[in-house]
Design a protein around this motif. Structure first.
Motif, PDB file in Angstrom:
ATOM      1  N   SER A  53     109.599 -63.077  97.915  1.00  0.00           N
ATOM      2  CA  SER A  53     108.729 -63.460  96.806  1.00  0.00           C
ATOM      3  C   SER A  53     107.565 -62.506  96.574  1.00  0.00           C
ATOM      4  O   SER A  53     107.065 -62.400  95.468  1.00  0.00           O
ATOM      5  CB  SER A  53     108.223 -64.885  96.992  1.00  0.00           C
ATOM      6  OG  SER A  53     107.141 -64.887  97.889  1.00  0.00           O
ATOM      7  N   LEU A 106     111.934 -70.921  97.610  1.00  0.00           N
ATOM      8  CA  LEU A 106     111.527 -71.323  96.271  1.00  0.00           C
ATOM      9  C   LEU A 106     112.802 -71.587  95.501  1.00  0.00           C
ATOM     10  O   LEU A 106     113.644 -70.711  95.407  1.00  0.00           O
ATOM     11  CB  LEU A 106     110.756 -70.193  95.585  1.00  0.00           C
ATOM     12  CG  LEU A 106     109.391 -69.854  96.156  1.00  0.00           C
ATOM     13  CD1 LEU A 106     108.853 -68.588  95.519  1.00  0.00           C
ATOM     14  CD2 LEU A 106     108.424 -71.002  95.922  1.00  0.00           C
ATOM     15  N   GLY A 143     106.825 -75.320  95.442  1.00  0.00           N
ATOM     16  CA  GLY A 143     107.750 -75.196  96.565  1.00  0.00           C
ATOM     17  C   GLY A 143     107.351 -76.062  97.744  1.00  0.00           C
ATOM     18  O   GLY A 143     108.186 -76.625  98.429  1.00  0.00           O
ATOM     19  N   TRP A 169     108.086 -66.534 101.629  1.00  0.00           N
ATOM     20  CA  TRP A 169     108.897 -67.311 100.690  1.00  0.00           C
ATOM     21  C   TRP A 169     110.018 -66.452 100.123  1.00  0.00           C
ATOM     22  O   TRP A 169     109.827 -65.267  99.854  1.00  0.00           O
ATOM     23  CB  TRP A 169     108.028 -67.844  99.548  1.00  0.00           C
ATOM     24  CG  TRP A 169     107.065 -68.883 100.018  1.00  0.00           C
ATOM     25  CD1 TRP A 169     105.881 -68.662 100.652  1.00  0.00           C
ATOM     26  CD2 TRP A 169     107.222 -70.298  99.928  1.00  0.00           C
ATOM     27  NE1 TRP A 169     105.274 -69.858 100.958  1.00  0.00           N
ATOM     28  CE2 TRP A 169     106.070 -70.876 100.522  1.00  0.00           C
ATOM     29  CE3 TRP A 169     108.205 -71.145  99.402  1.00  0.00           C
ATOM     30  CZ2 TRP A 169     105.896 -72.257 100.606  1.00  0.00           C
ATOM     31  CZ3 TRP A 169     108.022 -72.525  99.474  1.00  0.00           C
ATOM     32  CH2 TRP A 169     106.881 -73.063 100.084  1.00  0.00           C
TER      33      TRP A 169
END
Ligand code: GDD
Ligand code: MN
Length: 430
Positions: free
Chosen positions: A145, A170, A182, A250
């Protein structure tokens, strides 16, 4: 008005099916989610890292995956990237070579497996070339991410108790969801809270990081279990190390547009394989981990079937409700009105032992639930010694279940012996 015991059982099972996951979630959220980590993390810890990307026909995605890795703020001199390809037919290796020419700054090795034998084989093949202390596996269809995902994930290894680290996910689809959203996701809460308690048994192929020395001691990735990352992480946790999903790394996985349902089913099957293989290690697990594994094993192996049984019982109840025959057992009306042609005469004779013998024959044949229910009705009026005999009968599945926690092989052996004796029994009786 008497409540039908079968109906009660069906409702109880349905409650169990929905209640256990909910109760587990609420318990984890209330007791563990907000606790501080019992891990000493040094945010500046930067060990040497090998990133492995397994590819099979990923020509469309492999370049953006490499961009993703190159975008990381991790010191380049500490990173080695290995792409391990298993005879892709869509030009994936060529794409990788081109990318490497354009990006000479990143240490990148392309390894070509001579035959395709699956992801885990490819990973083990790549491990022979991996030389750094931390091994990070990431799928070609995964996106990290942000540019600090790798450094954040790896920094947890500063505590020697940590053996494996994975990201939180996510949900993809409607664009990148925010981290805030999330956090609220059911699975992320469970993964994170389990990690704070001890370890989570479910890892993500988007980012699965391991201490290389531990990968060696568990013998590399399993080639017979689809969820290779989850199984390897759990083996490491069983050794007493922490295998954690962390809230500062993430990932996003692109969900396949075609064959979505088959993909979900395959994923579920992989986790079933994983938990089946974990059962036999349950009793040797550290205490906190054992509790986590017990619940997760129940959730993955048993909980789905409980709903099936509940729904089947309800359907069954509805069917016999509609059939209108009246049957008397010992002059009493049974709770349900049965319509079982071979039974009607016998049941109407209403001689105690007569009913019982007839009904027990049918149990042996296991032909239909209706007959099993007739047996239950008959048993209620049968002499005590028969009742006892059947209590022992009923204990068998329970025993089996307990044994299955200990050893799956033993479970299969007992199951085989049991079915064989049942076959012989029904053969003798008829
Ligand atoms: N080298 C090589 N050889 N790579 C392979 C092979 C192979 O035979 N088969 C698959 N791969 C690569 C794919 O190219 C991709 O980069 C990665 O392995 C994962 O494959 P997917 O097809 O995307 O797997 P998935 O999404 O069903 O499952 C993934 O996630 C699970 C849960 O997070 C995998 O990583 C599973 O191992 C993981 O348990
Ligand atoms: Mn995938």
């Amino acid at each position: 008005m008497a409540v039908d015991p079968l109906l009660l059982a069906a409702v109880a099972l349905a409650l169990l099916h929905f209640g256990v996951p909910l109760a587990y979630y609420l318990y984890l959220r209330a007791r563990w989610l907000r606790r501080p980590w019992s891990i000493r993390r040094d945010p500046g810890y930067r060990p040497r890292v090998t990133v492995i990307i397994p590819t099979y026909n990923e020509a469309e995605l492999v370049e953006s995956k490499l961009d993703d890795v190159a975008r990381q703020d991790y010191p380049r001199e500490l990173v080695e990237v290995i792409v391990v390809d298993s005879v892709s037919t869509d030009g994936t290796p060529e794409k990788v070579e081109e990318w490497a020419r354009r990006n000479p700054g990143l240490r990148l090795v392309l390894i070509k497996e001579p035959v395709r034998r699956g992801k885990a084989y490819a990973l083990n093949y790549a491990l022979r070339y991996a030389s750094e202390d931390i091994v990070v596996v990431t799928d070609a269809d995964a996106v990290w991410s942000s540019s600090d995902t790798l450094s954040n994930a790896v920094s947890w290894f500063s505590d020697p108790a940590v053996g494996a680290v994975t990201c939180l996910k996510l949900p993809a689809g409607k664009g990148l969801m925010s981290v805030e959203e999330g956090y609220r996701e059911f699975y992320n809460v469970v993964r994170l809270a389990e990690s704070k308690k001890h370890s989570t048994p479910v890892f993500h192929g988007e980012l699965a990081a391991f201490r290389r020395s531990l990968l060696e001691s568990v013998g590399g990735f399993p080639t017979n279990i689809g969820a290779d990352d989850s199984y390897t992480a759990t083996k490491i946790a069983l050794m007493g190390y922490r295998a954690i999903a962390v809230d500062n790394a993430w990932c996003v996985e692109s969900v396949p547009k075609r064959g979505y349902h088959m993909w979900r089913i395959r994923r579920a099957q992989h986790l079933v394989q994983h938990f089946m293989a974990i059962i036999k290690h349950l009793w040797h697990a550290p205490r906190e981990l054992r509790k986590i594994l017990l619940v997760e094993t129940y959730l993955h192996l048993f909980n789905p079937w409980i709903l099936v049984v509940a729904v089947a019982s309800l359907l069954y109840l509805m069917r016999i409700r509609r059939s209108g025959y009246k049957v008397l057992i010992d002059g009493r009306e049974p709770l349900l009105h049965l319509k079982i042609p071979p039974f009607e005469k016998t049941l109407n004779k209403s001689s105690r032992s007569g009913i019982f013998v007839q009904a027990s024959k049918h149990l042996a044949s296991y032909l239909s639930l209706k007959k099993a229910y007739a047996l239950y009705e008959a048993l209620k009026v049968a002499p005590v010694r028969y009742k006892l005999e059947y209590v022992m009968y009923a204990m068998l599945p329970v025993t089996l279940l307990l044994v299955s926690f200990h050893s799956f092989t033993l479970f299969l052996v007992i199951l085989a012996v049991l079915s064989l004796s049942l076959m012989v029994y029904s053969f003798v009786v008829y």
